[in-house]
Design an enzyme around this catalytic site. Structure first.
Site, short mmCIF file in Angstrom:
data_model
loop_
_atom_site.label_atom_id
_atom_site.label_comp_id
_atom_site.label_asym_id
_atom_site.label_seq_id
_atom_site.Cartn_x
_atom_site.Cartn_y
_atom_site.Cartn_z
N LYS A 1 1.05 -0.96 -0.05
CA LYS A 1 0.05 0.08 0.00
C LYS A 1 0.85 1.30 0.01
O LYS A 1 0.37 2.39 -0.70
CB LYS A 1 -0.85 -0.01 1.28
CG LYS A 1 -2.04 -0.79 1.07
CD LYS A 1 -3.47 -0.50 1.86
CE LYS A 1 -4.34 -1.53 1.57
NZ LYS A 1 -5.62 -1.36 2.41
N LYS B 1 -3.87 -11.94 -6.85
CA LYS B 1 -5.22 -11.93 -6.19
C LYS B 1 -6.19 -10.91 -6.95
O LYS B 1 -5.87 -9.95 -6.98
CB LYS B 1 -4.97 -11.94 -4.55
CG LYS B 1 -5.18 -10.45 -4.03
CD LYS B 1 -5.49 -10.43 -2.43
CE LYS B 1 -5.47 -8.83 -2.17
NZ LYS B 1 -5.83 -8.61 -0.97
N LYS C 1 -10.10 -5.40 -5.05
CA LYS C 1 -11.09 -4.29 -5.52
C LYS C 1 -10.14 -3.14 -6.05
O LYS C 1 -10.77 -2.19 -6.61
CB LYS C 1 -11.74 -3.73 -4.14
CG LYS C 1 -11.40 -4.36 -2.74
CD LYS C 1 -12.42 -4.04 -1.80
CE LYS C 1 -11.62 -4.25 -0.51
NZ LYS C 1 -12.46 -4.60 0.50
P1 TYM Z 1 -10.37 -6.76 3.24
O1 TYM Z 1 -11.62 -5.74 3.24
O2 TYM Z 1 -9.35 -6.57 2.17
O3 TYM Z 1 -11.23 -8.13 2.75
C1 TYM Z 1 -12.26 -8.64 3.56
C2 TYM Z 1 -11.83 -10.37 3.44
O4 TYM Z 1 -11.88 -10.61 2.14
C3 TYM Z 1 -10.72 -11.47 1.89
N1 TYM Z 1 -10.16 -11.43 0.53
C4 TYM Z 1 -10.22 -12.59 -0.15
N2 TYM Z 1 -10.15 -13.82 -0.01
C5 TYM Z 1 -9.84 -14.60 -0.98
N3 TYM Z 1 -9.46 -14.39 -2.31
C6 TYM Z 1 -9.41 -12.83 -2.63
N4 TYM Z 1 -8.97 -12.59 -3.64
C7 TYM Z 1 -9.61 -11.88 -1.46
N5 TYM Z 1 -9.65 -10.63 -1.39
C8 TYM Z 1 -10.04 -10.45 -0.01
C9 TYM Z 1 -9.67 -11.22 3.13
O5 TYM Z 1 -8.85 -12.11 3.39
C10 TYM Z 1 -10.70 -10.73 4.39
O6 TYM Z 1 -11.02 -11.94 4.93
N6 TYM Z 1 -7.75 -5.98 7.24
C11 TYM Z 1 -9.06 -6.53 6.72
C12 TYM Z 1 -10.15 -6.13 7.32
C13 TYM Z 1 -9.99 -6.26 8.89
C14 TYM Z 1 -10.23 -7.75 9.36
C15 TYM Z 1 -9.93 -7.25 11.03
C16 TYM Z 1 -10.47 -8.79 9.19
C17 TYM Z 1 -9.99 -5.29 9.87
N7 TYM Z 1 -9.93 -5.82 10.98
C18 TYM Z 1 -10.16 -8.13 11.77
C19 TYM Z 1 -10.66 -9.92 10.27
C20 TYM Z 1 -10.37 -9.58 11.65
C21 TYM Z 1 -9.15 -6.14 5.22
O7 TYM Z 1 -8.50 -5.35 4.77
O8 TYM Z 1 -9.92 -7.08 4.59
#
Ligand code: TYM
Length: 334
Positions: A115, A197, A200
């Site tokens: 990032k 991967k 978004k």
């Molecule tokens: P975020 O918002 O980027 O993604 C949300 C969830 O989606 C999963 N994910 C994927 N899984 C499979 N294939 C992909 N291409 C893919 N892209 C995203 C992510 O692994 C995630 O589970 N930091 C975290 C959000 C967060 C969080 C937390 C998660 C904040 N606090 C506490 C768990 C516990 C994030 O940015 O996820």
């Protein structure tokens, strides 16, 4: 434990357009696990501002995400679905945990490196300490299990390290959480560059299927998916595009890889792409219809937001007060 059940915490950012990766890697598993655990599902809007956001858009997306959680099948009477920014304990615990996390640990986080390369003009301190806020999210509810996609594993490991470090100093304060990674769909790749991967923030919209894409767009993106010239449907690392399509197919239909391979024996890539497109549409169309229905019921969604923020705050404060006492903050006078 809450009500004799183990605790589950997870969250998603309300940034950008959610992709099929978010659904198959996380949200879908949340629904499966929701009966077994006492669940907290947060819309992590505080994490979102580590990258510059348009305020009106962020507010709109946060509400759409909260609605999506419910539309996906999470009953908001049983699962605590809430905005992170409505529970001040997240920020308060994050501050304390910041004082138990090392610069070196945070510098090693691959998401921070990615990032900061992408947003070189805005490498703010929040971006750097982002994983500490994530640790606070999880530890605040004494979560036993955290369902995430593979890309979040490094942050979860750090959460465990911080919790263990704190417990070693102050006694058994935090539950040490385990990651839950689904059997299929834990890393959905880009349809255009299957070594990356699905994300978004991908600049090429054809690489990602967005949760709100209409059926024609989904079919078109699947048909254009990058494969290879082997002309043989197999599940192996050397054919990453095909492997990804099979993963998506299995995650959407519930088939095993072996079943899918049998089904497509002797068939061409075109047949597979069509079937994948149809499988994705059959999962996303009902979800989109349910979001549209729920969005109209403003009073209902508002009541969920209010009730669940109170419920989350109650549990968050229990942990927070304990932690504040442990580190030596003065008792409150009642
Ligand atoms: P975020 O918002 O980027 O993604 C949300 C969830 O989606 C999963 N994910 C994927 N899984 C499979 N294939 C992909 N291409 C893919 N892209 C995203 C992510 O692994 C995630 O589970 N930091 C975290 C959000 C967060 C969080 C937390 C998660 C904040 N606090 C506490 C768990 C516990 C994030 O940015 O996820």
């Amino acid at each position: 434990m809450i009500n004799d059940k183990k605790v589950l915490f997870s969250g998603m950012q309300a940034t950008g357009n959610l992709t099929l990766g978010n659904y198959l890697g996380a949200l879908k598993n949340w629904v499966t696990l929701s009966d077994e655990y006492e669940c907290f599902y947060s819309v992590v809007d505080m994490h979102s501002i580590t990258v510059r956001q348009d305020p009106a858009t962020l507010r709109k997306r946060a509400r759409a995400l909260l609605t999506l959680y419910i539309a996906a099948g999470l009953d908001p009477k049983k699962n605590c679905i809430y905005y992170q920014s409505h529970v001040s304990g997240h920020a308060e615990l994050a501050w304390i945990l910041n004082c138990f996390t090392y610069m070196g640990e945070l510098s090693r986080m691959t998401q921070f490196k990615d990032k900061s390369a992408k947003h070189a003009d805005n490498i703010n301190a929040g971006l750097f300490t982002y994983p500490v806020l994530m640790a606070a999210d999880i530890l605040l509810y004494q979560a036993d299990v955290v369902p995430v996609g593979i890309d979040q594993m490094q942050h979860l490991e750090l959460t465990r390290d911080i919790a263990t470090r704190f417990n070693n100093i102050y006694g058994d304060v935090f539950t040490i959480p385990e990651a839950y990674i689904g059997k299929v769909g834990a890393k959905i790749m880009s349809l255009q560059e299957p070594s990356k991967k699905m994300s978004k923030s991908d600049e090429n919209p054809n690489g990602s299927i967005y949760l709100m894409d209409d059926p024609d767009t989904i079919m078109r993106k699947c048909k254009r998916a990058v494969t290879d010239s082997e002309a043989c449907i197999a599940y192996r690392e050397e054919q990453p595009g095909l492997k990804n399509l099979l993963d998506i197919y299995c995650a959407c239909t519930g088939r095993t890889t072996e079943e899918a391979l049998r089904e497509f024996e002797g068939k061409g890539y075109g047949d597979l792409k069509m079937a994948v497109g149809e499988a994705v549409v059959s999962v996303l169309k009902p979800l989109q219809d349910e979001v549209a229905r729920l969005e109209k019921d403003k009073a209902y969604i508002d009541s969920i937001i209010k009730e669940n923020a109170e419920k989350a705050s109650y549990f968050a404060n229990k942990t927070l007060r304990k932690v504040q006492r442990k580190v030596g903050f003065p008792d409150r006078i009642r």
